[in-house]
Design a protein around this motif. Structure first.
Motif, PDB file in Angstrom:
ATOM      1  N   HIS A 246       0.835  -1.196   0.000  1.00  0.00           N
ATOM      2  CA  HIS A 246       0.000   0.000   0.000  1.00  0.00           C
ATOM      3  C   HIS A 246       0.872   1.249   0.000  1.00  0.00           C
ATOM      4  CE1 HIS A 246      -3.518  -2.481   0.963  1.00  0.00           C
ATOM      5  NE2 HIS A 246      -2.743  -3.102   1.844  1.00  0.00           N
ATOM      6  N   GLY A 247       0.259   2.370  -0.389  1.00  0.00           N
ATOM      7  CA  GLY A 247       0.862   3.693  -0.240  1.00  0.00           C
ATOM      8  C   GLY A 247       2.284   3.809  -0.719  1.00  0.00           C
ATOM      9  N   ARG A 248       3.167   4.168   0.211  1.00  0.00           N
ATOM     10  CA  ARG A 248       4.562   4.447  -0.147  1.00  0.00           C
ATOM     11  C   ARG A 248       5.263   3.227  -0.733  1.00  0.00           C
ATOM     12  NH1 ARG A 248       6.177   9.325   1.960  1.00  0.00           N
ATOM     13  NH2 ARG A 248       4.800  10.223   3.549  1.00  0.00           N
ATOM     14  N   GLN A 249       4.898   2.047  -0.281  1.00  0.00           N
ATOM     15  CA  GLN A 249       5.530   0.841  -0.815  1.00  0.00           C
ATOM     16  C   GLN A 249       5.241   0.704  -2.311  1.00  0.00           C
ATOM     17  OE1 GLN A 249       3.697  -1.936   2.038  1.00  0.00           O
ATOM     18  NE2 GLN A 249       5.776  -2.503   2.680  1.00  0.00           N
TER      19      GLN A 249
ATOM     20  N   ALA B 164       8.395   3.592  -8.840  1.00  0.00           N
ATOM     21  CA  ALA B 164       9.558   4.442  -9.100  1.00  0.00           C
ATOM     22  C   ALA B 164      10.760   3.609  -9.519  1.00  0.00           C
ATOM     23  CB  ALA B 164       9.875   5.268  -7.859  1.00  0.00           C
ATOM     24  N   SER B 165      10.939   2.453  -8.874  1.00  0.00           N
ATOM     25  CA  SER B 165      12.070   1.594  -9.235  1.00  0.00           C
ATOM     26  C   SER B 165      11.905   0.998 -10.623  1.00  0.00           C
ATOM     27  CB  SER B 165      12.221   0.483  -8.195  1.00  0.00           C
ATOM     28  OG  SER B 165      11.105  -0.404  -8.244  1.00  0.00           O
TER      29      SER B 165
ATOM     30  N   ARG C  68       9.225  10.374 -13.622  1.00  0.00           N
ATOM     31  CA  ARG C  68       9.698   9.952 -12.303  1.00  0.00           C
ATOM     32  C   ARG C  68       9.232  10.916 -11.223  1.00  0.00           C
ATOM     33  NH1 ARG C  68      14.735   9.585 -14.941  1.00  0.00           N
ATOM     34  NH2 ARG C  68      15.639  11.018 -13.402  1.00  0.00           N
ATOM     35  N   GLU C  69       9.200  12.221 -11.553  1.00  0.00           N
ATOM     36  CA  GLU C  69       8.749  13.204 -10.566  1.00  0.00           C
ATOM     37  C   GLU C  69       7.249  13.064 -10.310  1.00  0.00           C
ATOM     38  OE1 GLU C  69       9.337  16.283  -7.801  1.00  0.00           O
ATOM     39  OE2 GLU C  69      10.721  14.953  -8.883  1.00  0.00           O
ATOM     40  N   LEU C  70       6.487  12.728 -11.354  1.00  0.00           N
ATOM     41  CA  LEU C  70       5.057  12.501 -11.177  1.00  0.00           C
ATOM     42  C   LEU C  70       4.812  11.360 -10.189  1.00  0.00           C
ATOM     43  CD1 LEU C  70       2.045  12.798 -11.981  1.00  0.00           C
ATOM     44  CD2 LEU C  70       2.503  11.242 -13.885  1.00  0.00           C
ATOM     45  N   ILE C  71       5.591  10.291 -10.323  1.00  0.00           N
ATOM     46  CA  ILE C  71       5.449   9.166  -9.396  1.00  0.00           C
ATOM     47  C   ILE C  71       5.879   9.573  -7.993  1.00  0.00           C
ATOM     48  CG2 ILE C  71       6.185   6.815  -8.900  1.00  0.00           C
ATOM     49  CD1 ILE C  71       4.396   7.151 -11.378  1.00  0.00           C
TER      50      ILE C  71
ATOM     51  N   PRO D 110       0.589   9.341  -1.213  1.00  0.00           N
ATOM     52  CA  PRO D 110       0.576   7.925  -0.812  1.00  0.00           C
ATOM     53  C   PRO D 110      -0.810   7.392  -0.475  1.00  0.00           C
ATOM     54  CG  PRO D 110       2.373   9.107   0.263  1.00  0.00           C
ATOM     55  CD  PRO D 110       1.527  10.136  -0.399  1.00  0.00           C
ATOM     56  N   ASP D 111      -1.668   8.227   0.149  1.00  0.00           N
ATOM     57  CA  ASP D 111      -2.976   7.721   0.560  1.00  0.00           C
ATOM     58  C   ASP D 111      -3.944   7.547  -0.611  1.00  0.00           C
ATOM     59  OD1 ASP D 111      -3.250  10.378   0.035  1.00  0.00           O
ATOM     60  OD2 ASP D 111      -4.476  10.840   1.788  1.00  0.00           O
TER      61      ASP D 111
END
Length: 309
Positions: free
Chosen positions: A268-271, A277-278, A288-291, A296-297
């Motif tokens: 979820h979220g940041r994960q 991103a990776s 990449r900046e958009l991602i 996160p929520d």
């Protein structure tokens, strides 16, 4: 010049031209509009300015709208996030009406107000010796033309007859969606990302982006971007699960489950944001900046189920 009594067919109250001359001016205006109409009338020894020709043209009542036998509907971008809908009589190829927006309710209301068109169900077609194609309908009627267009999706009956031995495979995929509010903080986003929909198709995975505005409800959202998501096997709940009344850019990252960690759908979220991103390392900095700035929520995942049909 005015007359105490009007002569039918010759004079009209408060009119400077006879009905015949007025009809001529209107006919020329319909065909040639202002400047060209004024030039043609000058040749006919009728001197009027282009503005007068246009004003007379605007007085001409619109013809009564006949319910078309075949209706063509097309939507297009006027500018930025503003869209329009054009209705065309597919038989005469003449435009019927034009309005701002492209929501389904607007079209449904027009269809209810102009009922009377033909409602037919296509059953099959036959290719004729002269190169034409005849379509058959459940009511026993037929229609012959040059080319059949199977535009009713993957389950098209035209496709089913033409490619009778083919199979339909639904792509197995994982979609990770999120959104980023639009404002002064996101002024760095390029026009290509804030003005239209985008589908980024590298050698692996894909990324879809679309902009939404506060006047759009969930039905409009589904209408706008539902088809691209369904094309990759994902449901529309991915994008409407957190729809709010603000301006934002939505992005949906899609990949094959085998390309992601086994527990990706449980994250979820940041994960999920870090995972996407990776996967986009080495792509354009704006992507990449958009991602990186996606809230996160708002990030969630959805998995399509493999089917065969």
């Amino acid at each position: 010049m005015t007359f105490a009594e009007q002569v039918p067919g010759l004079t009209v109250r408060y009119q400077w031209r006879t009905p015949q001359l007025q009809g001529l001016v209107e006919a020329v205006g319909v065909v040639l509009a202002g400047r060209g109409g004024a030039r043609m009338l000058r040749i006919l020894n009728v001197t009027l300015s282009r503005c007068t020709v246009l004003s007379q043209l605007m007085r001409v009542p619109l013809p009564l709208l006949d319910t078309p036998r075949v209706l063509g509907v097309d939507d297009f971008a006027l500018y930025g996030g503003t869209y329009g809908t054009l209705l065309v009589d597919a038989t005469t190829r003449l435009p019927l009406t034009l309005w701002e927006g492209r929501d389904a309710e607007q079209l449904s209301r027009w269809l209810r107000e102009h009922s009377g068109g033909e409602d037919k169900e296509f059953t099959g077609y036959k290719q004729n010796a002269n190169g034409t194609v005849t379509a058959f309908f459940t009511d026993g009627t037929t229609a012959t033309g040059d080319l059949p267009v199977g535009a009713d999706g993957a389950r098209s009956r035209v496709r089913r007859q033409l490619l009778s031995h083919s199979e339909q495979h639904h792509t197995l995929g994982v979609g990770i969606g999120g959104k980023l509010p639009l404002g002064h903080e996101t002024a760095w986003l390029p026009q290509e990302m804030t003005g239209t929909k985008n589908m980024v198709l590298p050698k692996r995975d894909s990324l879809f982006t679309a902009v939404f505005h506060s006047r759009e409800g969930s039905a409009t959202v589904v209408e706008r971007i539902g088809a691209p998501l369904r094309a990759v096997g994902l449901g529309t709940e991915l994008v409407i699960q957190d729809t709010k009344d603000d301006h934002y850019i939505m992005r949906a990252y899609v990949a094959h489950p085998h390309a992601l960690p086994a527990d990706a759908t449980g994250q979820h979220g940041r994960q999920l944001r870090d995972l996407v991103a990776s996967r986009l390392a080495g792509r354009h900095p704006d992507l990449r900046e958009l991602i990186a700035q996606t809230l996160p929520d708002t990030i969630g995942s959805s998995t399509s189920q493999p089917q065969r049909g």
